[in-house]
Design a protein around this motif. Sequence first.
Motif, PDB file in Angstrom:
ATOM      1  N   GLN A   1       3.672  -5.082   3.796  1.00  0.00           N
ATOM      2  CA  GLN A   1       2.383  -4.435   4.084  1.00  0.00           C
ATOM      3  C   GLN A   1       1.614  -5.226   5.137  1.00  0.00           C
ATOM      4  O   GLN A   1       1.607  -6.445   5.142  1.00  0.00           O
ATOM      5  CB  GLN A   1       1.576  -4.332   2.811  1.00  0.00           C
ATOM      6  CG  GLN A   1       2.246  -3.397   1.830  1.00  0.00           C
ATOM      7  CD  GLN A   1       1.278  -2.935   0.759  1.00  0.00           C
ATOM      8  OE1 GLN A   1       0.084  -3.055   0.929  1.00  0.00           O
ATOM      9  NE2 GLN A   1       1.829  -2.409  -0.305  1.00  0.00           N
TER      10      GLN A   1
ATOM     11  N   SER B   1       6.978  -6.702   0.587  1.00  0.00           N
ATOM     12  CA  SER B   1       7.300  -5.298   0.864  1.00  0.00           C
ATOM     13  C   SER B   1       6.833  -4.903   2.266  1.00  0.00           C
ATOM     14  O   SER B   1       6.984  -3.760   2.677  1.00  0.00           O
ATOM     15  CB  SER B   1       6.665  -4.395  -0.189  1.00  0.00           C
ATOM     16  OG  SER B   1       5.274  -4.341   0.022  1.00  0.00           O
TER      17      SER B   1
ATOM     18  N   VAL C   1       4.192  -7.828  -3.090  1.00  0.00           N
ATOM     19  CA  VAL C   1       3.476  -6.893  -2.204  1.00  0.00           C
ATOM     20  C   VAL C   1       3.632  -7.348  -0.758  1.00  0.00           C
ATOM     21  O   VAL C   1       3.932  -6.555   0.140  1.00  0.00           O
ATOM     22  CB  VAL C   1       1.971  -6.831  -2.572  1.00  0.00           C
ATOM     23  CG1 VAL C   1       1.244  -5.839  -1.683  1.00  0.00           C
ATOM     24  CG2 VAL C   1       1.793  -6.491  -4.033  1.00  0.00           C
TER      25      VAL C   1
ATOM     26  N   LEU D   1       0.914 -11.463  -5.877  1.00  0.00           N
ATOM     27  CA  LEU D   1       0.807 -10.807  -4.566  1.00  0.00           C
ATOM     28  C   LEU D   1       2.117 -10.873  -3.761  1.00  0.00           C
ATOM     29  O   LEU D   1       2.370 -10.030  -2.899  1.00  0.00           O
ATOM     30  CB  LEU D   1      -0.336 -11.468  -3.770  1.00  0.00           C
ATOM     31  CG  LEU D   1      -0.768 -10.840  -2.467  1.00  0.00           C
ATOM     32  CD1 LEU D   1      -1.257  -9.403  -2.674  1.00  0.00           C
ATOM     33  CD2 LEU D   1      -1.902 -11.666  -1.831  1.00  0.00           C
TER      34      LEU D   1
ATOM     35  N   GLU E   1      -6.987  -6.191  -7.418  1.00  0.00           N
ATOM     36  CA  GLU E   1      -5.605  -6.253  -7.924  1.00  0.00           C
ATOM     37  C   GLU E   1      -5.059  -7.675  -8.109  1.00  0.00           C
ATOM     38  O   GLU E   1      -4.310  -7.944  -9.020  1.00  0.00           O
ATOM     39  CB  GLU E   1      -4.693  -5.513  -6.966  1.00  0.00           C
ATOM     40  CG  GLU E   1      -4.547  -4.051  -7.271  1.00  0.00           C
ATOM     41  CD  GLU E   1      -3.722  -3.401  -6.194  1.00  0.00           C
ATOM     42  OE1 GLU E   1      -2.558  -3.090  -6.470  1.00  0.00           O
ATOM     43  OE2 GLU E   1      -4.236  -3.270  -5.061  1.00  0.00           O
ATOM     44  N   HIS E   2      -5.425  -8.599  -7.207  1.00  0.00           N
ATOM     45  CA  HIS E   2      -4.759  -9.909  -7.244  1.00  0.00           C
ATOM     46  C   HIS E   2      -5.738 -11.078  -7.203  1.00  0.00           C
ATOM     47  O   HIS E   2      -5.344 -12.196  -6.908  1.00  0.00           O
ATOM     48  CB  HIS E   2      -3.800 -10.044  -6.057  1.00  0.00           C
ATOM     49  CG  HIS E   2      -2.857  -8.898  -5.956  1.00  0.00           C
ATOM     50  ND1 HIS E   2      -1.844  -8.706  -6.858  1.00  0.00           N
ATOM     51  CD2 HIS E   2      -2.797  -7.872  -5.087  1.00  0.00           C
ATOM     52  CE1 HIS E   2      -1.194  -7.602  -6.549  1.00  0.00           C
ATOM     53  NE2 HIS E   2      -1.756  -7.075  -5.474  1.00  0.00           N
TER      54      HIS E   2
END
Length: 227
Positions: free
Chosen positions: A156, A154, A151, A148, A217-218
Motif C-alpha cells: 500500500q 501488501s 499491510v 502493520l 487500526e494500528h
Amino acid sequence: MSFEKYYTVFKAYSDIYSNEYKKRIKTLEPLLLKHMTPRGKVLDLACGVGGFSFLLEDLGFDVVALDSSESMLEKARKFAKDKMSRVEFVKGNAENLPFEDNSFEYVIFIDSLVHFEPAELNVVFKETARVLKPGGKFILQFTDLRELLPVLMSGQVVGTEYWISRVLPDPEEKTVVIEFQSENDHFRIRFNVWGRTAVELLAKLYFRQLHSEKLNEHSYFQVYTPK
Ligand code: SAM
C-alpha cells in the motif's frame, strides 16, 4: 541512511504547520487534555520539532523537551522563536535523562518507539519512571508495527510524493528495513518492530497501566503511572 532524511521528507514529523502534523495534533489533543489533569511540569521525550510541546505550553503546561537529533532541535528552536515559546529544548539521550529523580508530573512519548531496540527501550522506560513524580503519568502513543507489517508488505502506498517500494523484515521480524521511493529518489530506513504485547510487557516492569485505547487500526494511546 539516517532517520533525518525520513523526517525531512515526511512533514507529519518535521513541519508543525503542515496538514499532516496538524492532523496528528488534532487526534491527540482531546486525549492529552482528558488524561493530563491537573496542569504541571511535562517532559516531551523525543520531542522532534516540538509540535506537542507547543500545544501543551499553549494549554498551560510547563514544558521541557528533549531530543537527540541536532537537526530536529534546530527546527524546533526556529518554530519556538516564531511562536515566542518558552519551551526549553534540550539535546540529550532518552536512555540517560539529564534530570533529577521525581522532576515531572508528566512524560509524553509520542510516535518514537521505532527508534529503540528492546534493551534500549528498557532503559528509556526505567529512566522515565525515575524522572516522574510519584503518581505522575507516562503518556505513550505508538504504532503497532507488528500488526502493520502485513499491510505494508501488501504494497500500500503512503504519502503523496514518496511510496513504499520494499519492505524487508529480518527473519525474526524484530526490525524491518523500509525503502521509500519517489519519482527521482529513494532511501531505506531500518525501524524497530514493536507490537502492543511487547510494549506492555516491558512497561509492566516499571509502570502500572491506567488506560489504553486504540486510536485507529494500528495505533495506540496509553497512560501509565510509575509502580
Ligand atoms: N514526538 C515527536 C512528534 O510526535 O512529533 C517526534 C517523533 S519522531 C517520529 C522521533 C524522534 O525521536 C526524532 O526526533 C528522533 O531524533 C528522536 N530520537 C531517536 N532516538 C532518540 C534518543 N535515543 N533519545 C532522544 N531522542 C531520540
